[in-house]
Every structure is written in structure tokens, then in C-alpha cells.
Design an enzyme around this catalytic site. Structure first.
Site, short mmCIF file in Angstrom:
data_model
loop_
_atom_site.label_atom_id
_atom_site.label_comp_id
_atom_site.label_asym_id
_atom_site.label_seq_id
_atom_site.Cartn_x
_atom_site.Cartn_y
_atom_site.Cartn_z
N ASN A 10 -14.94 -5.87 -28.75
CA ASN A 10 -14.03 -5.04 -29.59
C ASN A 10 -12.70 -4.93 -28.20
OD1 ASN A 10 -12.07 -3.31 -31.08
ND2 ASN A 10 -13.52 -2.41 -31.86
N GLU B 237 -11.12 -6.36 -34.12
CA GLU B 237 -9.60 -5.08 -33.61
C GLU B 237 -8.80 -6.30 -33.19
OE1 GLU B 237 -9.34 -1.12 -34.21
OE2 GLU B 237 -10.63 -0.81 -32.64
N ASP C 175 -18.99 -4.70 -33.69
CA ASP C 175 -18.97 -3.82 -33.60
C ASP C 175 -19.54 -2.70 -34.89
OD1 ASP C 175 -17.73 -0.35 -33.42
OD2 ASP C 175 -15.88 -1.30 -33.42
N ASN D 44 -20.37 0.69 -35.48
CA ASN D 44 -19.43 2.40 -35.62
C ASN D 44 -20.93 2.61 -36.24
OD1 ASN D 44 -16.95 2.34 -35.07
ND2 ASN D 44 -16.25 0.66 -36.48
N ASP E 235 -21.19 -1.04 -30.38
CA ASP E 235 -21.49 -1.74 -29.94
C ASP E 235 -22.64 -2.70 -30.40
OD1 ASP E 235 -18.49 -2.96 -30.10
OD2 ASP E 235 -18.84 -1.29 -29.04
N ASP F 214 -11.05 0.65 -25.49
CA ASP F 214 -11.67 1.79 -25.40
C ASP F 214 -13.11 1.29 -25.61
OD1 ASP F 214 -10.95 1.29 -27.91
OD2 ASP F 214 -10.84 2.81 -29.02
N HIS F 215 -13.08 -0.25 -26.23
CA HIS F 215 -14.76 -0.77 -25.79
C HIS F 215 -14.71 -1.42 -24.77
CE1 HIS F 215 -15.71 0.25 -30.17
NE2 HIS F 215 -14.69 0.36 -30.45
#
Length: 275
Positions: A27, A54, A166, A168, A237, A266-267
Site C-alpha cells: 500500500n 492506494e 491491504d 484492513n 496486509d 505508512d505500510h
DNA sequence: ATGCCCGCTTACAGCGGA
């Protein structure tokens, strides 16, 4: 001794120079903001297939020429400003699906699927679902039900399939630095976890979990509150392997160092190698 | 209890993210 002449392993490899196939999920949290980091990662870690989430831009704006120069073909399912998924591959990929079936009114770009070197690969960006309860959480659970239905069809084909992305979803309490800190979050609600488990019960193997059964492996660290410096992360993930793909599993891991770079996502990227 | 930080938008403030 008589018999077939020995050949180097690489001669039989699907990529010529590599007997293993490395499939990654990353991501990137914005293509424009992350392109230098993405190129560095591709060059350093050399995945054969990279499922991106993303990308946050329209399909026609994706830097396919730059990535071609880096040695990758691109399939892109973009969306202006939000969401967006892509599949990068060393070998040309044949697109098999664009968008998750089951709701013709869903306009969010969260699913892309292709055949690459004999493996069916999907790039998945599952809805976050916060705040919960509410319509966004309802959308998340409905999306997971659609994914479950489609995943069942993919399994029925019997081939090697990797559902990478991802999700989530924090599957277990040992997939988060402190479960109490996330207790009210959509990522670890019982309904989110049950839907993820239902996928596994179909016959999918959570590759990272299979290789690291003890948990405590993170793929995401919040930008806020010094989460990276404190190693306050969690695992959202995932790479789910069909039985035929799981039979070929060699290793799985996280490119954790990528999260520590300047202007990082941030991933961190997650990956599997298949023989 | 909320926001922290980040990326995005016919942007300069607000939304979405997780």
C-alpha cells in the site's frame, strides 16, 4: 551415472534467472508522493509481481513509462484522489478482472486481478470501515461478503491463486502491538475478523501467518504518535494462497526497513516466494 | 475524550485514512 544431464536450477525457472517467484503487496499511499520510494523498493527487493494499493490517481495518470524503464509492466485500476490498485510484473500480465463482482453500483477502485506466469494474482484494497458502526462499516462487511463469494469461485478453478492486498483487518490479538488500543476500531471488530476467518475456512492460507505463527509481525505503523519509532504497528496486509499456491510456498516476510525511509508510506511491503 | 501525521483536492480547509 547415466541419465538426464544436470542443468542449473535457473534453467527450469519460470523467470529464467530465478527459480522462485516473489509476489509482493504494498500500500503505497499515493503514487505521486511515493514514486521515488516505490522505485527504490523495486530496485532493491526485485519482486516479480507487485500488487499496489492506494495509488490515489486516475488510471491514465499512472507513470507506466517510468515503471517500464524500471523493468515492470503495469495493469492499473485507478480512481481520482482515493483508492486505486495496480499490478506490476516483470512478465506481461493478462487482466482477468477489474472491480469486485457483486455490486454494479460500487464505483470504488479496490480490486484488480490478472494471470502472471501461471499464477492468478489479485490486488485488493479492502474498505477501512471506520467509523463503526455506520454506513462505512456496512460497506466494508458487504465488500467482504462479495470477496468471499468471488474467492470461492477462484478456489473452484483449482489453480495457484494469490489474493494480495491491504485487507484492513487485524486477524488476531497478536497481530497488533496493543489490542486494547484498537478495540473499537473497524479493523478488529468481531464481524471483520469473522469475515476474514470465513475466507480462510474456504481453504486459503494466510502466508505470513503460516511462516510466522507466533504473530507480532507488523505491516503498518501509523504516522501519528511516533508509532514507527515505538514499533507500535499491526498486521493488516495479507497474502492469501490457494491450496495449489500454498503447496509452492517457500517463504514470506515484510520489507520492514522500507517503512523507515524518509517520506515513507505508512505500510511496509509484504511478500511471498513460491517455488 | 480528542488529536497527533500524511496525501489528496479545480485545495489555502476539510476529508479520508487506520
Amino acid at each position: 551415472m547415466a541419465g538426464r544431464p544436470r542443468r542449473p536450477l535457473s534453467a527450469g525457472g519460470i523467470f529464467g534467472h530465478n527459480a522462485f517467484m516473489k509476489i509482493a503487496s504494498f500500500n503505497i499511499n499515493g503514487t505521486n508522493a511515493r514514486l521515488p520510494r516505490l522505485l527504490e523498493w523495486l530496485d532493491a527487493y526485485k519482486p516479480d509481481v507487485a500488487c499496489l494499493q492506494e495509488i490515489k490517481m486516475q488510471t491514465e495518470n499512472f507513470p507506466v513509462e517510468t515503471l517500464k524503464d524500471a523493468g515492470y509492466h503495469c495493469l492499473v485500476h485507478g480512481q481520482k484522489g482515493f483508492n486505486g490498485v495496480a499490478i506490476l510484473s516483470r512478465e506481461p500480465a493478462v487482466e482477468t478482472r477489474r472491480g469486485l463482482p457483486g455490486d454494479e453500483t460500487d464505483e470504488q477502485s479496490r480490486y484488480l486481478e490478472a494471470d502472471v506466469a501461471g499464477v492468478r494474482v489479485a490486488s485488493i484494497y479492502l474498505p477501512n470501515g471506520n467509523p463503526q458502526p455506520g454506513p462505512k462499516f456496512d460497506y466494508k462487511l458487504a465488500w467482504m461478503a462479495r470477496l468471499q463469494a468471488h474467492a470461492q469461485n477462484l478456489l473452484a478453478g483449482g489453480g495457484a491463486v494469490v489474493l494480495a492486498g491491504d485487507y484492513n483487518v487485524i486477524p488476531n490479538d497478536d497481530d497488533v502491538w496493543r489490542p486494547e488500543a484498537m478495540a473499537n476500531d473497524a479493523l478488529m471488530q468481531p464481524e471483520s475478523r469473522a469475515a476474514y476467518r470465513a475466507l480462510l475456512w474456504q481453504g486459503w492460507t494466510d502466508a505470513l501467518r503460516a511462516v510466522h505463527p507466533g504473530g507480532q509481525v507488523w505491516t503498518y505503523w501509523d504516522y501519528q504518535a511516533g508509532a514507527w519509532a515505538r514499533n507500535h504497528g499491526f498486521r493488516i496486509d495479507h497474502l492469501l494462497l490457494s491450496p495449489a499456491a500454498a503447496d509452492r510456498l517457500v517463504d514470506a516476510g515484510v520489507d520492514t526497513a522500507v517503512r523507515g525511509a524518509e517520506k515513507a508510506s505508512d505500510h511496509a511491503p509484504v511478500w511471498v516466494t513460491l517455488r
